[in-house]
Scaffold this active site. Structure first.
Site, short mmCIF file in Angstrom:
data_model
loop_
_atom_site.label_atom_id
_atom_site.label_comp_id
_atom_site.label_asym_id
_atom_site.label_seq_id
_atom_site.Cartn_x
_atom_site.Cartn_y
_atom_site.Cartn_z
N ASP A 192 19.77 28.38 39.72
CA ASP A 192 20.40 27.63 40.80
C ASP A 192 20.72 26.20 40.38
OD1 ASP A 192 20.77 29.41 42.82
OD2 ASP A 192 19.07 28.78 44.04
N LYS A 218 24.66 26.57 43.58
CA LYS A 218 24.95 26.62 45.01
C LYS A 218 24.41 25.32 45.61
CE LYS A 218 24.75 30.42 47.40
NZ LYS A 218 26.17 30.78 47.43
N MET A 249 18.68 20.11 54.29
CA MET A 249 20.14 20.13 54.29
C MET A 249 20.72 19.48 55.54
SD MET A 249 20.61 24.03 52.82
CE MET A 249 19.27 24.68 53.86
#
Length: 268
Positions: A50, A72, A188
Site C-alpha cells: 500500500d 491507495k 481520513m
C-alpha cells in the site's frame, strides 16, 4: 513405510504456497511491526504494498521477492480495488505466497474485510495479521490514553470518508459521545474537516479538546492541539494534510502534561 507429505503447521501459516496473508504494517515505524508480521513479510514471494507502507517495512522482504506497489490514498490516483484483488487471486493460484501489506490494521478502514470475502469466494486460503492502527499509535506517541477512566468510558473509530451515498450522521455521533463520554478517533477526515466540525458541534461543546496528528509514529510526525470549534481553522492554518487522524474528546486535555513528561525524559 511411505513418507507422508509434509503439511504446514497451523502455527506457521506462512510456510504454505498458494496463499494470501493480509498483514498490518502499522502506522509507518518498522519497530511497531508485530513479530508475526515480520515472519509473514520474510516468507512472502509476492508483496503487494500500500501507499502508506514505509521503505523500512518493505526492506524486510527477502531477496527475489516480487514487490508490487498498489498505492491507495484519498484524493490521489489509486490502483483500482478490483485490480488488486485480481492480482492476489492470480498469484495465489500460481502457487505464490502473497502478502498484502496494508498500512495500520487491515480490519480498521483498510478494506481487509472486502478482500477476505473476495479471496474466500475464489477458494483462496487467506489469513490476517493485525497491525497497530494509526489512532492508537498517534495518541500513544503523545503519552495520552484514548480511554482514561477519568475522561472517557469508551472510544469510537470512525471514518471521515464514507462511501458515496452513505453520508455519516455526525450530529447523532456527537450526541452519543457527549452523553456517554466517548473519545472519537476520526480517520481520513482532513479533507472534510469543516463538515465534520459543523456536525459534531450539534452535539458536543465548542470547547471540547481535539488534536490532529499527521504522519503518526514517523520522524516527520506533527501534532496540533485545538478545540472542536476551531478544528477546521486550525487544520487550514497549520497546513495539516493526509495521512492524519483527528481525536476529539476530554482525554486530549491531558496532552500538555503528557508532553511535558515526554520532554522531561527525552522521549519527545
Amino acid at each position: 513405510m511411505t513418507n507422508a507429505k509434509k503439511s504446514s503447521s497451523p502455527r506457521d501459516p506462512f510456510g504454505a504456497s498458494g496463499s494470501v496473508t493480509l498483514v498490518g504494517a502499522g502506522p509507518g515505524d518498522p519497530d511497531l511491526l508485530t513479530l508475526k508480521a515480520v515472519r509473514a513479510i520474510e516468507a512472502a514471494t509476492v508483496l503487494l504494498v500500500d501507499e502508506l507502507v514505509g521503505d523500512g517495512v518493505v526492506a524486510l522482504a527477502r531477496p527475489g521477492t516480487r514487490v508490487v506497489h498498489v498505492g491507495k490514498r484519498g484524493g490521489c490516483r489509486s490502483t483500482p480495488q478490483a485490480f488488486i484483488e485480481k492480482l492476489m487471486i492470480t498469484a495465489a493460484r500460481e502457487g505464490e505466497r502473497v502478502v498484502r501489506l496494508k498500512g495500520g490494521d487491515p480490519f480498521i478502514f483498510g478494506r481487509g474485510g472486502e478482500e477476505v470475502e473476495h479471496l474466500r469466494a475464489a477458494g483462496i486460503c487467506v489469513s490476517v495479521v493485525n497491525g497497530i492502527t494509526a489512532g492508537l499509535a498517534a495518541m500513544g506517541s503523545l503519552g495520552v490514553a484514548l480511554t482514561h477512566r477519568d475522561h472517557a468510558h469508551g472510544v469510537v473509530f470512525v471514518t471521515g470518508h464514507a462511501r458515496p451515498g452513505h453520508d455519516f450522521d455526525w450530529p447523532a455521533l456527537a450526541s452519543v459521545a457527549h452523553a456517554t463520554r466517548l473519545t472519537l478517533v476520526i480517520y481520513m477526515g482532513v479533507r472534510g474537516v469543516a463538515e465534520i466540525e459543523r456536525g459534531l458541534l450539534r452535539g458536543l461543546p465548542a470547547d471540547t479538546p481535539a488534536v490532529v496528528v499527521q504522519h503518526a509514529s514517523l520522524p516527520l510526525q506533527r501534532q496540533v492541539a485545538t478545540r472542536l470549534g476551531e478544528l477546521a481553522a486550525t487544520v487550514a492554518r497549520e497546513g495539516l494534510a493526509s495521512p492524519a487522524v483527528i481525536v476529539v474528546g476530554d482525554v486530549v486535555s491531558g496532552l500538555s502534561a503528557a508532553q511535558h513528561e515526554l520532554e522531561r525524559w527525552g522521549a519527545a
